[in-house]
Scaffold this active site. Structure first.
Site, short mmCIF file in Angstrom:
data_model
loop_
_atom_site.label_atom_id
_atom_site.label_comp_id
_atom_site.label_asym_id
_atom_site.label_seq_id
_atom_site.Cartn_x
_atom_site.Cartn_y
_atom_site.Cartn_z
N GLU A 263 0.88 -1.18 0.00
CA GLU A 263 0.00 0.00 0.00
C GLU A 263 0.90 1.21 0.00
OE1 GLU A 263 -3.20 -0.04 -0.22
OE2 GLU A 263 -3.67 -2.12 0.23
N CYS A 297 -2.42 9.26 2.15
CA CYS A 297 -2.02 8.66 0.88
C CYS A 297 -3.03 9.01 -0.20
CB CYS A 297 -1.89 7.15 1.03
SG CYS A 297 -3.34 6.40 1.77
P1 NAD Z 1 7.99 5.43 4.82
O1 NAD Z 1 8.10 4.66 3.55
O2 NAD Z 1 9.10 6.37 5.15
O3 NAD Z 1 7.87 4.41 6.07
C1 NAD Z 1 6.83 3.49 6.17
C2 NAD Z 1 7.26 2.32 7.02
O4 NAD Z 1 8.21 1.53 6.30
C3 NAD Z 1 7.93 2.69 8.34
O5 NAD Z 1 7.48 1.81 9.34
C4 NAD Z 1 9.41 2.47 8.03
O6 NAD Z 1 10.19 2.21 9.16
C5 NAD Z 1 9.34 1.26 7.12
N1 NAD Z 1 10.48 1.08 6.21
C6 NAD Z 1 11.12 2.03 5.49
N2 NAD Z 1 12.03 1.46 4.68
C7 NAD Z 1 11.96 0.11 4.89
C8 NAD Z 1 12.65 -1.01 4.34
N3 NAD Z 1 13.61 -0.86 3.41
N4 NAD Z 1 12.33 -2.24 4.78
C9 NAD Z 1 11.35 -2.41 5.71
N5 NAD Z 1 10.67 -1.38 6.26
C10 NAD Z 1 10.98 -0.13 5.86
O7 NAD Z 1 6.59 6.21 4.78
P2 NAD Z 1 6.00 7.33 5.76
O8 NAD Z 1 6.73 8.60 5.55
O9 NAD Z 1 5.86 6.80 7.14
O10 NAD Z 1 4.50 7.47 5.19
C11 NAD Z 1 4.15 8.24 4.09
C12 NAD Z 1 4.03 7.41 2.84
O11 NAD Z 1 3.15 6.31 3.06
C13 NAD Z 1 3.44 8.18 1.68
O12 NAD Z 1 4.10 7.84 0.50
C14 NAD Z 1 1.99 7.69 1.65
O13 NAD Z 1 1.35 7.85 0.40
C15 NAD Z 1 2.16 6.27 2.03
N6 NAD Z 1 0.93 5.68 2.54
C16 NAD Z 1 0.24 4.83 1.74
C17 NAD Z 1 -0.97 4.29 2.17
C18 NAD Z 1 -1.76 3.36 1.29
O14 NAD Z 1 -2.65 2.68 1.82
N7 NAD Z 1 -1.52 3.28 0.00
C19 NAD Z 1 -1.46 4.61 3.44
C20 NAD Z 1 -0.72 5.48 4.24
C21 NAD Z 1 0.48 6.00 3.77
#
Ligand code: NAD
Length: 508
Positions: A263, A297
């Site tokens: 997601e 998102c």
């Molecule tokens: P992010 O990608 O920085 O982090 C999200 C999560 O992933 C965190 O828990 C982080 O620690 C983990 N993470 C990061 N890199 C990783 C890796 N290489 N391996 C495993 N885990 C890893 O995102 P954010 O800044 O917290 O949130 C914003 C983003 O999330 C935006 O792009 C938004 O659109 C997206 N988002 C999408 C949805 C959806 O349902 N499509 C919902 C909410 C947020």
């Protein structure tokens, strides 16, 4: 609204204690948590060492061996109890969401309501995890399909829906027979500890059928996430966050053939046609583009407006952008709260500079001093663009709305679909032909396509997720539960002969 406690930290701690989180879990650790409302520290959370992850998963796997045998409707009872705990603590948990990630009060509460809703949905689902009976081509044969629990489900969540995303996955996975191992965002660990405490309360009321290790929280960043993603005892990983994260996680999961539910980022658009109700459109656009300070998102990021209504609608929108209330979520009734941190503010500034360089006219976007230098409040930005150029095709996680003109619906649809992301979209209009064309195969290419509303604010009853670089995963309602189960096809011969499929003969 004034706060009962002197500081945000004191209020957050009071809520955590009320919910049953031990003080040493949020006071004595190495992960510093700051409230975006003031920038002040509100906790120091104990982190999970990456080397401790396999042991947590070993427990979860042992829990799986027991939990998969508990009848699904009984598993549903645990989720019903979780829903009860959430109902009881809606105010406290919603408030903690506000304190930790800066959502305005009604949105913090709305997030907990969404958790309650998905629990209700999952309770009903626990009696409907149905398979199929298919006609067999062979005499005295039956062909069926059934669904079994998949195993331990890993959940990685983003900061902006710090608790709801867990519940979309958790409520379904639990009724499907799967234990949970959750790595929340390192920017929102306090709300995760609070949810963990409520889950424990529900499990304690449920009784011995809920094995130890059924729901685990791992606190940490990328390294802890990677340890979860790489563990062969985790057959399903649901990861919510940026496309950058999803690409890394997706590749690692593919290497070991695990099932991803990705997601990821969106770059959501709405099209305003000449037949649109402009009063309704104005309100919908304002909420979708500025709500949650542009940190959903599904936030509306691109608006295609037909030439005939452009001047009227955009003129009114610019006035709303100029006057919308920006402020602390706990000190008034502002509609736009803070950005999560300084990095988000810097990314917004960079995108606006790029938009200007590409010929855009920026309205708003300046920093607003609400609580001093350690917090980051902005006036949302509306940017009139000459075309889909510069930063328009990227997701900037901040309240920037790019506005483009169009003359022909097919041109607007092509613009909408002409970005790498494919999460959500909408059309405003009362011309049946235009609306239905937009919803047809030749229309929106997104996972979500709405009519006469913005692209954000989904209900839990439908499947949630998007296409292309949004990752293709689906969570929440409809048949998303299948992602948490494994399908098994059964051919049953109840006759006395052995006819082979496709008429093959093999006499021995
Ligand atoms: P992010 O990608 O920085 O982090 C999200 C999560 O992933 C965190 O828990 C982080 O620690 C983990 N993470 C990061 N890199 C990783 C890796 N290489 N391996 C495993 N885990 C890893 O995102 P954010 O800044 O917290 O949130 C914003 C983003 O999330 C935006 O792009 C938004 O659109 C997206 N988002 C999408 C949805 C959806 O349902 N499509 C919902 C909410 C947020």
């Amino acid at each position: 609204m004034s706060r009962p406690d002197a500081t945000i930290a004191a209020e957050a701690q009071r809520i955590l204690e009320r919910l049953g989180v031990a003080r040493d879990r949020f006071e004595a650790g190495t992960l510093a948590v700051r409230s975006p409302i003031t920038g002040e520290p509100i906790g120091r959370v104990v982190e999970t060492a990456a080397v401790a992850v396999p042991e947590a998963i070993r427990w979860a796997h042992a829990a799986f061996l027991r939990w998969q045998l508990v009848p699904a409707p009984r598993r549903g009872e645990l989720v019903r109890l979780l829903g009860e705990e959430l109902r009881t603590e809606k105010q406290a948990l919603g408030r903690l969401v506000t304190l930790e990630v800066g959502k305005v009060v009604s949105e913090g509460l709305g997030e907990v309501q969404e958790m309650i809703d998905i629990c209700d949905f999952a309770v009903g689902l626990s009696r409907q995890l149905h398979g199929l009976v298919l006609p067999s081509e062979r005499p005295d044969h039956k062909l069926t399909e059934q669904w079994h629990p998949a195993g331990v489900v890993g959940i990685i969540s983003a900061f902006n829906f710090p608790v709801a995303v867990w519940s979309w996955n958790a409520a379904l996975a639990l009724v499907c027979g799967d234990p949970l191992v959750w790595k929340p965002s390192e920017k929102a660990p306090l709300t995760a500890l609070a949810v963990d405490a409520l889950m424990r309360r529900a499990a304690a009321r449920f009784g011995d059928d809920a094995p130890d290790g059924l729901a685990t929280v791992l606190i940490g960043g990328q390294e802890v996430g990677e340890a979860l993603v790489d563990d062969p005892r985790v057959p399903v990983v649901s990861a919510t966050g940026s496309t950058r994260m999803g690409r890394a996680v997706g590749e690692r999961l593919a290497r070991r053939f695990a099932k991803p539910i990705l997601e990821l980022g969106g770059n959501n658009a709405s099209i305003v046609t000449p037949s649109a109700d402009l009063d309704l459109t104005l309100r919908a656009v304002a909420f979708a583009a500025m709500g949650t300070a542009g940190q959903r998102c599904t936030t509306l990021r691109r608006l295609m407006v037909h030439d005939d209504v452009y001047e009227t609608l955009v003129g009114r929108l610019v006035a709303v952008y100029r006057t919308i209330s920006v402020g602390s979520p706990v000190a008034g009734d502002a509609l736009v709260g803070p950005l999560i941190d300084g990095a988000a503010f810097a990314a917004m500034g960079k995108a606006l500079d790029a938009a200007r360089a590409a010929g855009g006219t920026v309205h708003g976007g300046e920093r607003v001093d609400v609580n001093g230098a350690a917090s980051f409040y902005v006036r949302p930005a509306l940017v009139e663009m000459p075309g889909q150029v510069g930063p328009v095709a990227e997701e900037t996680f901040a309240p920037i709305l790019y506005v483009l003109r169009y003359r022909d619906l097919d041109q607007a649809i092509a613009l909408q679909n002409g970005v790498p992301q494919g999460l959500s979209s909408s059309i405003f209009g009362n011309d049946l032909r235009e609306v239905e064309r937009y919803l047809s195969a030749a229309g929106s290419d997104c996972g979500i396509a709405n009519v006469n509303m913005g692209p954000s604010g989904a209900e839990i009853g439908g499947a949630f997720g998007g296409e292309k670089e949004t990752g293709g995963g689906r969570e929440s309602g409809s048949d998303a539960w299948r992602g948490y189960m494994r399908r098994q096809t059964n051919a049953i011969n109840y006759g006395r002969t052995l006819p082979l499929a496709q008429g093959v003969t093999f006499e021995v």
